[in-house]
Design an enzyme around this catalytic site. Structure first.
Site, PDB file in Angstrom:
ATOM      1  N   GLU A   1       0.092  17.916  -7.329  1.00 14.37           N
ATOM      2  CA  GLU A   1      -0.530  19.149  -6.837  1.00 14.37           C
ATOM      3  C   GLU A   1      -1.880  19.380  -7.477  1.00 14.37           C
ATOM      4  OE1 GLU A   1       2.642  18.785  -7.376  1.00 14.37           O
ATOM      5  OE2 GLU A   1       3.508  19.338  -5.440  1.00 14.37           O
TER       6      GLU A   1
ATOM      7  N   HIS B   1      12.143  26.905  -6.439  1.00 13.33           N
ATOM      8  CA  HIS B   1      11.648  26.730  -5.071  1.00 13.33           C
ATOM      9  C   HIS B   1      11.767  28.014  -4.259  1.00 13.33           C
ATOM     10  CE1 HIS B   1      12.749  22.696  -6.491  1.00 13.33           C
ATOM     11  NE2 HIS B   1      11.915  22.187  -5.576  1.00 13.33           N
TER      12      HIS B   1
END
Lengths: 434, 336
Positions: free
Chosen positions: B68, B137
């Site tokens: 990321e 998540h």
């Protein structure tokens, strides 16, 4: 550990009470059973006694609203160190209302590792030096130029909300379509004292739309005693005070009484003054040697609303005289000269307006809005009630609600003002008793 | 713009509306590129990019490595040098890995270079709980990024706004962070055809009311609206404001509503403490609308814990309709 003085529960529905007056000062020694403070609830005013001997400390401020069971002061033993007010656990009766279950969102993992425990309530009592109110209520009150002190709050813990202020403003703005605007004053009630006489003073409280001079016929029979007369707010020589409830009015009388500096009085009240005398006897029982109620208000809903309105509205002798006639059984007693003199004493339009507004507050829509039966039942000083059987203002049968220890005297052929219409008989009765 | 009034509006899902926005942007502006992990042939972790790679090829729809920080760095550089990148995170939680690029580069470069450059970067963050994806998540971290000057942060709650805010973000010269609620991807709504924008910094009144103001974000808008229907049957008219943009916040819409109702309930999925509702509350408390408050402000937000895996607990730690109802009733009836 000092003894706590708590807000007592004095009637079934009571959840909180207001501290009206402390009778002792910080640090003073008190004895068990000594009158310590006055409270007011939604229904009644009461004197509360000291629960123990001790030195008096940490009182909450006068005017504070305190939930029942919460401490309002502390009594320390002689020699005991006086620190800050002791911490107390919130008693069950005064526990805050259960917090509404706002969301499942507040549910934490079973062990609750991250949430600090809520600290126990550690303040002795919620001491508010200003009323609880929402910002919106404060803002409305500011705009309306009124104080929040007198507005009853309907929110949690008596918090004043915008709706309370609006309701108050509405009721103040239009108590009744016929009532003129009223300008109010400040100041203490007028007190008139006679010269001469010995022994326990006699305190006289006149009725609605009257004044202290109304006692003249009866006073001839009471001259052996010092006489004290109080003019009601907006009556006689007293200032025009804003009164918003019977309790307000009773509080003004209580304040005037506390300022007299007398230890004991024989108390006489007529009509509305009778209701106020009864209320005063209820809150100052140790200061009242005996109580005489002449055609008192406060013992039933009925009252001659037309007469009240008529007397308040009258601006001329012609319109006043018929209503004066309604006060007595024999209306030939009301001469033109008498009516002229009565009208002359009612020539101040501001005072008439204030009286009309007062009538609207304590007798809204021609109904007695307060009931003092419970207070009458509580009295333990010698009490008598005097009533004319032809009373066209307050029904004499209200007297029949009195408990057995109250002496009842009914006069035939007499109207609402026995002290005027049969002053001789009433005087004889009182002379024998006082 | 109101989809109901637009003749060419069709019913699309939230995910389809976003894909349509990206399609229009790719079609009409050659500078627009999509970047992200598995957004190419796989179609994206939540199938939002879908088959766009087949239409525009791998030069415009680029799979980035599983880094990321690296991907975000490329996107920031691309934006600095003239492209209009849309960078997709698989889960908003992974923004933690890219914070250096987002917070220290994208947000600050305009300021640090005296306005000589800007970073016209769009980032898309699938966010929120309700999918059983547990603690790493499922978070709602919009407040993290909304704390940073230089970033704009939006949370569309409807398909129409998901498309309109993405197209508005592309027109913005500075970085815009879009938090898309994962549970909303399949929700349907009318979406106008063609290009249009939903203004950034403008809240929407989803339901007018007089008794209390509910300021909600993202999926909580729908829960608040459901609660408002029940409340209406009880005689309580709640005004429901969809905040839409968290930063810059639409002060006037919120304040005007509070001035009208005098009661404020904030509902948001992010952790309650120091969250979006805290800012809304403080904004009201600091404003002239304070004088109109007729009850304490109430916030409903996420519990002080990570999102649990257990489905019952997962529901319990974020605001649900019954909790909103309880709070709104207590507020409207003056019991708080």
């Amino acid at each position: 550990m000092p003894t706590e003085v708590i807000m007592p529960k004095v009637d079934m529905d009571m959840t909180e009470g207001t501290i009206v007056t402390w009778h002792v000062a910080e640090g003073e020694a008190v004895e068990k059973g000594q009158p310590l403070f006055d409270i007011e609830t939604a229904k009644a005013a009461m004197e509360v006694e000291a629960p123990a001997d001790g030195l008096f400390h940490h009182p909450v401020a006068e005017g504070t609203v305190v939930p029942i069971g919460q401490p309002v002061a502390w009594l320390y033993a002689a020699g005991e160190e006086v620190g800050p007010p002791p911490a107390v656990a919130a008693p069950a009766a005064a526990a805050a209302p259960a917090e509404p279950a706002l969301a499942g969102a507040e549910v934490s993992a079973p062990s609750e590792p991250m949430r600090a425990p809520e600290p126990p309530m550690s303040r002795p009592a919620p001491v508010a030096d200003r009323p609880r109110a929402t910002p919106a209520a404060r803002s409305l009150a500011r705009q309306g130029g009124i104080s929040l002190d007198r507005i009853p709050g309907t929110g949690p813990s008596g918090r004043v909300q915008a709706g309370d202020v609006r309701a108050w403003l509405d009721s103040a703005a239009s108590p009744s379509p016929t009532l003129p605007a009223v300008s109010y004053e400040t100041g203490a009630l007028a007190v008139h004292r006679s010269r001469g006489g010995t022994g326990t003073p006699v305190l006289l409280i006149h009725g609605f739309a009257s004044d202290s001079t109304s006692w003249v016929p009866l006073e001839a029979h009471l001259k052996h005693r010092p006489l004290i007369r109080i003019d009601l707010p907006s009556h006689g020589k007293s200032p025009r005070l804003r009164i918003d409830s019977f309790a307000d009015l009773a509080a003004e009388i209580r304040r005037a009484f506390d300022g007299l500096g007398v230890e004991k009085v024989d108390l006489i009240g007529h009509s509305l003054g009778g209701a106020l005398a009864l209320s005063l006897a209820d809150t100052r029982p140790r200061s009242i040697a005996s109580l005489t109620l002449i055609a008192p208000a406060g013992l039933g809903p009925q009252i001659n609303g037309d007469a009240l309105t008529g007397i308040c509205r009258a601006t001329r002798v012609e319109s006043l005289k018929p209503w004066l006639g309604a006060l007595v059984a024999d209306d030939s007693l009301i001469s033109d000269a008498y009516a002229r003199a009565a009208m002359a004493s009612r020539n101040d339009p501001a005072q008439r307006a204030a009286q009309a507004r007062l009538a609207d507050v304590v007798f809204p829509d021609g109904v007695q809005s307060f009931d003092l039966k419970a207070a009458l039942d509580r009295l333990d000083m010698p009490t008598r009630m005097i009533w004319g059987r032809q009373d066209a203002i307050l029904p004499w049968k209200h007297a029949l609600r009195a408990p057995g220890q109250v002496a009842l005297h009914f006069f035939d052929g007499v109207g609402h003002m026995p002290q005027f219409e049969c002053a001789e008989e009433v005087g004889k009765l009182l002379r024998a008793a006082l | 713009m109101n989809a109901m009034d637009t003749p060419e509006a069709r019913e699309l899902s939230y995910a389809e509306a976003i894909r349509e926005a990206m399609d229009i942007a790719l079609e009409s502006d050659p500078r627009v590129v999509l970047m992200g992990e598995d957004i190419g042939v796989y179609g994206g972790a939540f199938q939002v990019t879908g088959d766009l790679v087949h239409k525009y090829g791998t030069d415009r729809v680029m799979d980035t490595p599983i880094s990321e920080l690296g991907g975000a760095g490329v996107a920031v550089g691309a934006a600095l040098t003239g492209l209009r990148p849309i960078f997709e995170f698989q889960f908003s939680d992974f923004a933690a890995l890219a914070m250096e690029q987002i917070v220290n580069q994208a947000a600050k470069l305009r300021y640090m270079l005296g306005g000589a450059v800007s970073v016209p970067l769009v980032m898309r963050f699938p966010a929120g709980s309700g999918t059983g994806a547990a603690a790493q998540h499922s978070q709602s971290i919009e407040a993290w990024l909304a704390h940073v000057p230089g970033l704009k942060v939006v949370q569309p709650s409807t398909p129409e706004d998901a498309k309109g805010l993405l197209l508005a973000a592309l027109e913005d010269p500075d970085p815009v962070m879009i938090f898309e609620h994962k549970i909303l991807y399949k929700s349907k709504g009318l979406v106008p055809a063609g290009h249009y924008t939903t203004p950034i910094g403008k809240a929407a009144i989803r339901r007018a009311g007089t008794d209390l103001t509910i300021v909600a974000t993202s999926i909580m808008v729908h829960k608040a609206l459901a609660a408002a229907e029940t409340l209406a049957a009880e005689g309580i008219e709640a005004e429901v404001i969809d905040l839409r943009t968290v930063r810059p916040m639409d002060r006037e819409t919120v304040l005007a509503s509070v001035r009208k109702t005098g009661r404020l309930l904030c509902v948001y999925e992010g952790v309650k403490t120091l969250g979006v509702g805290a800012e809304v509350s403080a904004m009201v408390a600091e404003s002239d609308a304070f004088d109109f408050l007729d009850a304490p402000i109430v916030r409903l937000g996420g519990a002080e814990c990570p999102i649990p895996y257990n489905p019952d607990l997962e529901k319990a730690v974020v605001p649900q309709v019954p909790g909103i109802l309880d709070a709104a009733r207590a507020l409207a009836k003056g019991r708080i």
